[in-house]
Scaffold this motif. Structure first.
Motif, PDB file in Angstrom:
ATOM      1  N   LEU A  33       0.825  -1.204   0.000  1.00 26.72           N
ATOM      2  CA  LEU A  33       0.000   0.000   0.000  1.00 26.72           C
ATOM      3  C   LEU A  33       0.864   1.259   0.000  1.00 26.72           C
ATOM      4  CD1 LEU A  33      -2.900   1.146   0.189  1.00 26.72           C
ATOM      5  CD2 LEU A  33      -2.592   1.143   2.668  1.00 26.72           C
ATOM      6  N   PHE A  34       1.933   1.257   0.788  1.00 31.23           N
ATOM      7  CA  PHE A  34       2.841   2.400   0.807  1.00 31.23           C
ATOM      8  C   PHE A  34       3.443   2.643  -0.570  1.00 31.23           C
ATOM      9  CE2 PHE A  34       7.185   4.041   1.158  1.00 31.23           C
ATOM     10  CZ  PHE A  34       6.933   5.264   1.762  1.00 31.23           C
ATOM     11  N   GLU A  44       3.752   5.892  -5.368  1.00 32.15           N
ATOM     12  CA  GLU A  44       3.841   5.997  -6.819  1.00 32.15           C
ATOM     13  C   GLU A  44       2.650   6.732  -7.420  1.00 32.15           C
ATOM     14  OE1 GLU A  44       4.822   2.381  -8.753  1.00 32.15           O
ATOM     15  OE2 GLU A  44       6.535   2.049  -7.440  1.00 32.15           O
ATOM     16  N   TYR A  45       1.502   6.686  -6.766  1.00 31.96           N
ATOM     17  CA  TYR A  45       0.344   7.435  -7.249  1.00 31.96           C
ATOM     18  C   TYR A  45       0.624   8.937  -7.214  1.00 31.96           C
ATOM     19  CZ  TYR A  45      -4.329   9.385  -7.527  1.00 31.96           C
ATOM     20  OH  TYR A  45      -5.424  10.119  -7.885  1.00 31.96           O
ATOM     21  N   PHE A  46       1.274   9.387  -6.154  1.00 35.36           N
ATOM     22  CA  PHE A  46       1.580  10.806  -6.017  1.00 35.36           C
ATOM     23  C   PHE A  46       2.909  11.201  -6.657  1.00 35.36           C
ATOM     24  CE2 PHE A  46      -1.465  10.263  -2.500  1.00 35.36           C
ATOM     25  CZ  PHE A  46      -2.378  11.241  -2.884  1.00 35.36           C
ATOM     26  N   SER A  47       3.540  10.307  -7.364  1.00 33.86           N
ATOM     27  CA  SER A  47       4.810  10.643  -8.013  1.00 33.86           C
ATOM     28  C   SER A  47       4.625  11.050  -9.465  1.00 33.86           C
ATOM     29  CB  SER A  47       5.777   9.461  -7.922  1.00 33.86           C
ATOM     30  OG  SER A  47       5.298   8.386  -8.711  1.00 33.86           O
ATOM     31  N   VAL A 100      13.805   2.567   0.193  1.00 33.72           N
ATOM     32  CA  VAL A 100      14.685   3.738   0.083  1.00 33.72           C
ATOM     33  C   VAL A 100      15.214   3.881  -1.335  1.00 33.72           C
ATOM     34  CG1 VAL A 100      16.913   4.668   0.812  1.00 33.72           C
ATOM     35  CG2 VAL A 100      15.309   3.831   2.511  1.00 33.72           C
ATOM     36  N   ARG A 101      15.635   2.789  -1.916  1.00 33.91           N
ATOM     37  CA  ARG A 101      16.141   2.848  -3.301  1.00 33.91           C
ATOM     38  C   ARG A 101      15.039   3.265  -4.264  1.00 33.91           C
ATOM     39  NH1 ARG A 101      20.540   0.214  -6.050  1.00 33.91           N
ATOM     40  NH2 ARG A 101      20.544   1.210  -8.082  1.00 33.91           N
ATOM     41  N   GLY A 102      13.815   2.777  -4.043  1.00 38.32           N
ATOM     42  CA  GLY A 102      12.693   3.182  -4.873  1.00 38.32           C
ATOM     43  C   GLY A 102      12.365   4.655  -4.724  1.00 38.32           C
ATOM     44  N   ILE A 103      12.382   5.160  -3.494  1.00 37.45           N
ATOM     45  CA  ILE A 103      12.128   6.585  -3.263  1.00 37.45           C
ATOM     46  C   ILE A 103      13.175   7.437  -3.961  1.00 37.45           C
ATOM     47  CG2 ILE A 103      12.159   8.366  -1.462  1.00 37.45           C
ATOM     48  CD1 ILE A 103      10.797   6.279   0.371  1.00 37.45           C
ATOM     49  N   LEU A 104      14.434   7.021  -3.851  1.00 41.36           N
ATOM     50  CA  LEU A 104      15.500   7.782  -4.499  1.00 41.36           C
ATOM     51  C   LEU A 104      15.383   7.747  -6.016  1.00 41.36           C
ATOM     52  CD1 LEU A 104      18.549   6.844  -2.259  1.00 41.36           C
ATOM     53  CD2 LEU A 104      17.313   9.012  -2.316  1.00 41.36           C
ATOM     54  N   GLU A 105      15.002   6.604  -6.575  1.00 41.35           N
ATOM     55  CA  GLU A 105      14.833   6.527  -8.028  1.00 41.35           C
ATOM     56  C   GLU A 105      13.658   7.381  -8.495  1.00 41.35           C
ATOM     57  OE1 GLU A 105      14.545   2.590  -9.530  1.00 41.35           O
ATOM     58  OE2 GLU A 105      16.688   2.234  -9.377  1.00 41.35           O
ATOM     59  N   ILE A 106      12.569   7.361  -7.748  1.00 35.90           N
ATOM     60  CA  ILE A 106      11.415   8.181  -8.121  1.00 35.90           C
ATOM     61  C   ILE A 106      11.771   9.666  -8.026  1.00 35.90           C
ATOM     62  CG2 ILE A 106       9.098   8.875  -7.380  1.00 35.90           C
ATOM     63  CD1 ILE A 106       8.584   5.915  -6.743  1.00 35.90           C
TER      64      ILE A 106
END
Length: 127
Positions: A28-29, A34-37, A93-99
């Protein structure tokens, strides 16, 4: 109380029940992030929920169903749970940084530490 007195099947059932909601919260997180990205996505963010699902829920269900017990249960419990948490957080964390569109030199350490903890847990199970 010694470590031989631990009822490992009860612990395995409790951990199995814990990891399904943890996996769903991670999923869900990732979906909300990703919805708000604004259409940008990361494979690390998409697949972060697999660690608590596969190495948490399914693993502990198998241990509980077969009544298996490691040789060093306390070390195994701590290192297995810590490896799942470390790898999940590392993927997030890696996903947040890539986004976000940036990199960080510290993010590979999540994977190194998570794999080291998984190796320690495997050693505590078999040795």
């Amino acid at each position: 109380m010694s470590t031989s007195d631990i009822d490992f099947s009860k612990i395995a059932k409790a951990l199995s029940r814990f990891y399904l909601p943890a996996s769903l919260v991670t999923l869900l997180f990732g979906a909300v992030y990703e919805y708000f990205s604004h259409g940008v996505w990361s494979a690390f963010m998409v697949y972060a929920f697999l660690f608590p699902l596969l190495f948490g829920r399914f693993f502990w269900e198998t241990v509980s169903a077969r009544s298996l017990k490691p040789n060093y249960p306390v070390l195994f419990l701590f290192s297995e749970n810590a490896s799942v948490a470390t790898l999940t957080v590392g993927f997030l964390v890696r996903g947040i940084l890539e986004i976000y569109g940036t990199t960080n030199w510290l993010s590979p350490f999540y994977f190194v530490v998570g794999i080291m903890l998984a190796v320690i847990s495997a050693a505590a199970w078999f040795l």
